[in-house]
Design a protein around this motif. Structure first.
Motif, PDB file in Angstrom:
ATOM      1  N   TYR A   1     -34.626  53.599  28.367  1.00  0.00           N
ATOM      2  CA  TYR A   1     -33.907  53.287  27.949  1.00  0.00           C
ATOM      3  C   TYR A   1     -33.644  52.149  28.211  1.00  0.00           C
ATOM      4  N   LEU A   2     -34.485  51.043  28.092  1.00  0.00           N
ATOM      5  CA  LEU A   2     -34.217  49.785  27.866  1.00  0.00           C
ATOM      6  C   LEU A   2     -33.869  48.637  26.431  1.00  0.00           C
TER       7      LEU A   2
ATOM      8  N   HIS B   1     -29.983  50.003  39.369  1.00  0.00           N
ATOM      9  CA  HIS B   1     -30.908  51.424  38.904  1.00  0.00           C
ATOM     10  C   HIS B   1     -30.441  52.279  40.175  1.00  0.00           C
TER      11      HIS B   1
ATOM     12  N   GLN C   1     -30.655  49.382  25.888  1.00  0.00           N
ATOM     13  CA  GLN C   1     -29.824  49.371  26.146  1.00  0.00           C
ATOM     14  C   GLN C   1     -29.493  47.668  25.751  1.00  0.00           C
TER      15      GLN C   1
ATOM     16  N   TRP D   1     -25.759  45.933  33.312  1.00  0.00           N
ATOM     17  CA  TRP D   1     -26.668  48.063  33.045  1.00  0.00           C
ATOM     18  C   TRP D   1     -27.404  47.828  32.871  1.00  0.00           C
ATOM     19  N   ILE D   2     -28.505  46.725  31.903  1.00  0.00           N
ATOM     20  CA  ILE D   2     -29.836  46.704  32.596  1.00  0.00           C
ATOM     21  C   ILE D   2     -30.685  46.580  33.568  1.00  0.00           C
TER      22      ILE D   2
ATOM     23  N   TYR E   1     -29.329  58.333  30.637  1.00  0.00           N
ATOM     24  CA  TYR E   1     -30.364  57.240  31.293  1.00  0.00           C
ATOM     25  C   TYR E   1     -29.637  57.466  32.513  1.00  0.00           C
TER      26      TYR E   1
ATOM     27  N   ARG F   1     -33.364  57.336  35.483  1.00  0.00           N
ATOM     28  CA  ARG F   1     -33.891  56.882  36.598  1.00  0.00           C
ATOM     29  C   ARG F   1     -33.862  58.327  37.714  1.00  0.00           C
TER      30      ARG F   1
ATOM     31  N   ASN G   1     -42.162  54.374  29.355  1.00  0.00           N
ATOM     32  CA  ASN G   1     -41.742  53.368  30.536  1.00  0.00           C
ATOM     33  C   ASN G   1     -40.775  54.164  31.856  1.00  0.00           C
ATOM     34  N   LYS G   2     -41.997  54.829  32.196  1.00  0.00           N
ATOM     35  CA  LYS G   2     -41.253  54.974  33.540  1.00  0.00           C
ATOM     36  C   LYS G   2     -39.445  54.527  34.806  1.00  0.00           C
ATOM     37  N   SER G   3     -40.242  53.424  34.411  1.00  0.00           N
ATOM     38  CA  SER G   3     -38.879  52.426  35.236  1.00  0.00           C
ATOM     39  C   SER G   3     -37.539  52.033  35.174  1.00  0.00           C
ATOM     40  N   ASN G   4     -37.319  52.086  32.872  1.00  0.00           N
ATOM     41  CA  ASN G   4     -36.442  52.752  32.541  1.00  0.00           C
ATOM     42  C   ASN G   4     -36.942  52.953  31.300  1.00  0.00           C
TER      43      ASN G   4
END
Length: 579
Positions: free
Chosen positions: A492-493, A422, A496, A418-419, A361, A365, A487-490
């Motif tokens: 592993y959303l 970043h 999580q 965690w979410i 993760y 990021r 999803n490039k921003s997260n």
């Protein structure tokens, strides 16, 4: 019953100063003949000794029931079988008596031979620490391997699900084979079982370093290493209860620190070697050499205080009997056993999702490989402090109470910390908070089983809790990788959120278990009409004349709390009590 122990005598309800004064009164008459006064002193001494022995036995019995473990269950079953075979006693006769007598009675002398609570036991504690260091501690660093496998094309045609399956195999086999290893321990003995696991780990890591095809990695780093973990850690946990009783919580806490220390050490070492060589070959060979050497030292120094008799492999019937004892599915009829199993499995699932995903993760990021491995090491380092403190806090405030608080914190940390985290600094604080709480399932599983079940049910319940969740744990990292998005921003959303949902379900299960625990305690109190004087301050304590009224009030309260209905069910669940 005679007790042989280094434990100090507990205070008696008889005033020792009155006894001393009586003795001095007798001896002050120089040359006087013995008379009624002397007989009275002897009588007082006798009452003092008998009551002290009773209180001492009750205190020791509470300590044993509080930290009842697999070795105690095996020893009790062995003593029970020997008593039935040699003396022809009925089952009802053997079931009677205190738990401490059933577990620690020496059949050859008839004495209750208690653990010394120290001495060579601390060397054994260090050995168990080294075993945990080289088994689950080593496996905690697998997240670094997984992150490398996911970003490199090491094996042609492999995808993220293949590597995730390897992670699932190590956890599922390591936890799920525990009942089988318990049987092997009784059949061939302690050190042969651990030596087999060590040899399997040596071969697994060494052969994995030469693997060129994916199926070879499955067989070596997946199956062989996973099986070896179970054959190493299960026998080690059996040894410690034979050396400690009243100090068992401290000894267990020290041994559990090995998992966190191993995760820190091997996580950083593996990352360094992979980074320097740009492959996993020498990292795997390093694990092969270091884990094997550490295990051989631990096995050489490991010593059982009173070894249980082994059945051997010449005859099948004793082996079948051992399997029936360990794998007795009748225990599932007790609703507490499935509840403990569900809580344990979902807590472990959330833990593995987090610990194996964290490094990958971080790199997803935009952080470096070194930062990802550092986060894994920080999480494991926080467990070094967190795991022992969990056990001590459970003794002080109640096991289910502490488990509820820690599981709730884990759920909050996953969803609320965690979410949105970043940056590297944010994740460092998350790892410290998460690592201090995340080992709650490993610490509390055994003691909750001991608290909520009878000693006779402990061994099959422990086996069921470990084996039943194995198929689910095999798919742990598979589910984690399946939930990864583009999803490039997260990416592993969803992973999580799923990990947080696992801890949320575990929290629901532990609340149900708390209701069971409160119900059991209130039932015992209602039967004995025992008043908990700790609830009252000195100002509020009542004199002897008002005790009948208080007993009636307390009895009415028990009737109300133990009644049927949804409202009373939730009232028990949240009833203020140390459970």
């Amino acid at each position: 019953m005679i007790y042989r122990s280094s434990l100090s005598s507990l205070p008696s309800s008889i005033d020792s100063e009155r006894v001393s004064q009586a003795v001095e009164c007798v001896h002050s008459k120089d040359g006087a003949e013995e008379g009624p006064t002397t007989d009275r002193v002897r009588s007082i001494r006798k009452v003092h000794s008998s009551r002290a022995d009773v209180e001492n036995e009750e205190e020791l019995n509470r300590a044993l029931n509080s930290w009842f473990d697999m070795d105690d269950a095996m020893r009790m079953e062995t003593n029970r079988s020997e008593a039935k075979g040699e003396q022809g006693l009925q089952a009802d006769d053997i079931e009677g008596g205190a738990t401490i007598q059933k577990v620690f009675t020496n059949k050859s002398t008839g004495e209750v031979d208690l653990p010394p609570d120290g001495g060579y036991g601390w060397i054994v504690t260090l050995c168990v620490f080294l075993v945990m260091f080289s088994s689950w501690g080593c496996n905690s660093g697998f997240g670094v391997f997984l992150a490398f496998y996911l970003r490199s094309d090491t094996f042609a045609g492999a995808n993220k699900y293949d590597y995730a399956t390897i992670a699932g195999l190590t956890v599922g086999l390591g936890q799920g084979l525990a009942p089988l290893v318990a049987v092997c321990y009784k059949v061939i003995g302690l050190k042969p079982t651990m030596l087999f696991g060590t040899a399997l780990m040596f071969a697994g890591f060494l052969l994995a370093s030469f693997a060129t095809k994916l199926w070879q990695l499955y067989l070596t780093q997946g199956v062989m290493v996973g099986v070896s973990i179970s054959f190493m850690f299960v026998p080690a946990t059996v040894v410690l209860p034979g050396w400690f009783l009243k100090k068992r919580a401290y000894a267990m806490g020290v041994s559990l620190m090995g998992t966190g220390c191993g995760g820190v050490t091997y996580g950083l070492a593996v990352n360094k070697m992979i980074k320097d060589n740009n492959n996993t070959k020498w990292a795997l060979r390093m694990l092969c050499i270091s884990c094997t050497c550490t295990m051989l030292v631990a096995i050489a120094l490991m010593k059982q205080r009173n070894p249980l008799p082994v059945t051997g492999i010449r005859h099948w019937q004793p082996i079948v009997n051992q399997c029936k004892q360990v794998l007795d599915l009748r225990v599932v009829k007790n609703p507490v056993v499935p509840l403990i199993t569900l809580w344990f499995v979902f807590s472990l699932f959330g833990y593995n999702l987090m610990i194996y995903t964290l490094s990958a993760y971080a790199q997803a990021r935009g952080m470096s490989q070194h930062q990802g491995s550092t986060l894994t090491a920080i999480t494991n380092g926080a467990q070094v402090v967190g795991r022992p403190l969990m056990g001590l806090a459970g003794d002080r405030f109640g096991r289910t109470n502490v488990t509820i608080v820690l599981t709730a914190l884990l759920t909050i940390f996953l969803f609320g910390f965690w979410i949105p985290a970043h940056t590297f600094v944010q994740l460092i604080f998350f790892c410290i908070c998460m690592g201090s709480c995340v080992g709650v399932a490993n610490v509390m599983n055994t003691v909750l089983t001991a608290d909520l079940l009878k000693p006779e049910e402990f061994l099959p319940a422990w086996s069921f809790a470990n084996a039943a969740g194995s198929p689910y744990l095999l798919s742990c990292e598979l589910i984690s990788q399946a939930l990864v998005t583009r999803n490039k921003s997260n990416p592993y959303l969803h992973t999580q959120c799923y990990a947080g949902a696992c801890f949320s379900f575990a929290l629901l299960m532990i609340f149900v278990l708390r209701e069971q625990s409160v119900r059991q305690k209130l039932t015992r109190l209602a039967k004995s009409e025992d008043l908990d004087e700790e609830k009252y301050t000195d100002k509020d304590k009542m004199d002897a004349e008002s005790q009948p009224s208080l007993l009636r009030t307390q009895s009415h309260r028990y009737d109300v709390l133990l009644g049927r209905g949804v409202c009373k069910y939730f009232r028990r669940m949240f009833y203020p009590m140390r459970t």
